[in-house]
Design a protein around this motif. Structure first.
Motif, PDB file in Angstrom:
ATOM      1  N   GLU A 117      38.463  48.837  47.635  1.00 45.80           N
ATOM      2  CA  GLU A 117      37.795  47.994  46.648  1.00 45.80           C
ATOM      3  C   GLU A 117      38.728  47.751  45.468  1.00 45.80           C
ATOM      4  O   GLU A 117      39.315  48.684  44.939  1.00 45.80           O
ATOM      5  N   TRP A 118      38.814  46.498  45.067  1.00 49.60           N
ATOM      6  CA  TRP A 118      39.695  46.121  43.972  1.00 49.60           C
ATOM      7  C   TRP A 118      38.888  45.552  42.815  1.00 49.60           C
ATOM      8  O   TRP A 118      38.245  44.522  42.950  1.00 49.60           O
ATOM      9  N   THR A 119      38.924  46.251  41.698  1.00 48.87           N
ATOM     10  CA  THR A 119      38.267  45.833  40.472  1.00 48.87           C
ATOM     11  C   THR A 119      39.330  45.346  39.485  1.00 48.87           C
ATOM     12  O   THR A 119      40.528  45.554  39.695  1.00 48.87           O
ATOM     13  N   ALA A 173      26.450  44.672  37.511  1.00 47.26           N
ATOM     14  CA  ALA A 173      27.401  45.070  36.473  1.00 47.26           C
ATOM     15  C   ALA A 173      28.784  45.378  37.054  1.00 47.26           C
ATOM     16  O   ALA A 173      29.770  45.393  36.331  1.00 47.26           O
ATOM     17  N   ARG A 174      28.867  45.633  38.347  1.00 45.95           N
ATOM     18  CA  ARG A 174      30.151  45.994  38.964  1.00 45.95           C
ATOM     19  C   ARG A 174      30.513  44.983  40.045  1.00 45.95           C
ATOM     20  O   ARG A 174      29.887  44.911  41.080  1.00 45.95           O
ATOM     21  N   ARG A 175      31.541  44.219  39.775  1.00 48.39           N
ATOM     22  CA  ARG A 175      32.053  43.258  40.754  1.00 48.39           C
ATOM     23  C   ARG A 175      33.371  43.798  41.283  1.00 48.39           C
ATOM     24  O   ARG A 175      34.205  44.283  40.529  1.00 48.39           O
ATOM     25  N   TYR A 176      33.559  43.697  42.590  1.00 46.62           N
ATOM     26  CA  TYR A 176      34.819  44.116  43.185  1.00 46.62           C
ATOM     27  C   TYR A 176      35.140  43.222  44.366  1.00 46.62           C
ATOM     28  O   TYR A 176      34.296  42.472  44.855  1.00 46.62           O
ATOM     29  N   TYR A 177      36.379  43.293  44.807  1.00 46.52           N
ATOM     30  CA  TYR A 177      36.869  42.453  45.885  1.00 46.52           C
ATOM     31  C   TYR A 177      37.469  43.331  46.982  1.00 46.52           C
ATOM     32  O   TYR A 177      38.014  44.391  46.698  1.00 46.52           O
ATOM     33  N   THR A 178      37.367  42.854  48.212  1.00 43.84           N
ATOM     34  CA  THR A 178      38.004  43.498  49.347  1.00 43.84           C
ATOM     35  C   THR A 178      38.748  42.434  50.134  1.00 43.84           C
ATOM     36  O   THR A 178      38.438  41.240  50.049  1.00 43.84           O
ATOM     37  N   ARG A 179      39.720  42.858  50.910  1.00 46.61           N
ATOM     38  CA  ARG A 179      40.492  41.938  51.741  1.00 46.61           C
ATOM     39  C   ARG A 179      39.578  41.392  52.834  1.00 46.61           C
ATOM     40  O   ARG A 179      38.898  42.146  53.511  1.00 46.61           O
ATOM     41  N   HIS A 207      41.227  34.643  50.793  1.00 44.23           N
ATOM     42  CA  HIS A 207      41.883  35.913  51.110  1.00 44.23           C
ATOM     43  C   HIS A 207      41.008  37.133  50.839  1.00 44.23           C
ATOM     44  O   HIS A 207      41.189  38.179  51.460  1.00 44.23           O
ATOM     45  N   LEU A 208      40.080  37.017  49.879  1.00 45.01           N
ATOM     46  CA  LEU A 208      39.262  38.158  49.473  1.00 45.01           C
ATOM     47  C   LEU A 208      37.780  37.843  49.593  1.00 45.01           C
ATOM     48  O   LEU A 208      37.365  36.692  49.461  1.00 45.01           O
ATOM     49  N   ASP A 209      36.995  38.883  49.818  1.00 38.86           N
ATOM     50  CA  ASP A 209      35.536  38.802  49.741  1.00 38.86           C
ATOM     51  C   ASP A 209      35.106  39.406  48.413  1.00 38.86           C
ATOM     52  O   ASP A 209      35.627  40.442  47.999  1.00 38.86           O
ATOM     53  N   ARG A 210      34.160  38.750  47.742  1.00 37.96           N
ATOM     54  CA  ARG A 210      33.644  39.243  46.460  1.00 37.96           C
ATOM     55  C   ARG A 210      32.328  39.966  46.715  1.00 37.96           C
ATOM     56  O   ARG A 210      31.484  39.486  47.465  1.00 37.96           O
ATOM     57  N   HIS A 211      32.155  41.108  46.069  1.00 39.31           N
ATOM     58  CA  HIS A 211      30.954  41.920  46.213  1.00 39.31           C
ATOM     59  C   HIS A 211      30.355  42.187  44.834  1.00 39.31           C
ATOM     60  O   HIS A 211      31.058  42.169  43.837  1.00 39.31           O
ATOM     61  N   GLY A 212      29.062  42.439  44.796  1.00 39.12           N
ATOM     62  CA  GLY A 212      28.409  42.810  43.548  1.00 39.12           C
ATOM     63  C   GLY A 212      28.063  41.640  42.658  1.00 39.12           C
ATOM     64  O   GLY A 212      27.865  41.823  41.449  1.00 39.12           O
ATOM     65  N   HIS A 213      27.974  40.448  43.213  1.00 41.87           N
ATOM     66  CA  HIS A 213      27.626  39.281  42.399  1.00 41.87           C
ATOM     67  C   HIS A 213      26.248  39.496  41.766  1.00 41.87           C
ATOM     68  O   HIS A 213      25.291  39.846  42.436  1.00 41.87           O
TER      69      HIS A 213
END
Length: 89
Positions: free
Chosen positions: A32-34, A76-82, A67-73
């Protein structure tokens, strides 16, 4: 960690260079990339300061081009994964 060489001259080339290196790191490390995680990476790999706003733009751009999927839309916490190859946006 990939080897981050000196960025090319010119502002626009620098953006593309930074995003390409970020994508290589995300691909290599996974997870997970924040904004905070990218900020720590940039602090280690880049000579100058990169604002959180620009980090969010880098992640958003990599998401927009697929390239990335966005999570947590909406949370309070949004992160991205490949994004896994072969999955829809």
């Amino acid at each position: 960690m990939t080897d981050w060489e000196t960025p090319p001259a010119g502002t626009w080339g620098h953006f593309a260079w930074r995003r390409n290196n970020l994508l290589a790191e995300i691909t290599e490390q996974g997870g997970e990339w924040t904004t905070g995680r990218v900020k720590q990476l940039y602090r280690r790999c880049l000579p100058g300061h990169v604002y959180r706003h620009n980090i969010r733009r880098d992640l958003g751009h990599l998401h927009e081009v697929g390239h990335l999927d966005r999570h947590g839309h909406g949370t309070a916490r949004r992160y991205y994964t490949r994004r896994q190859e072969g999955t829809a946006a």
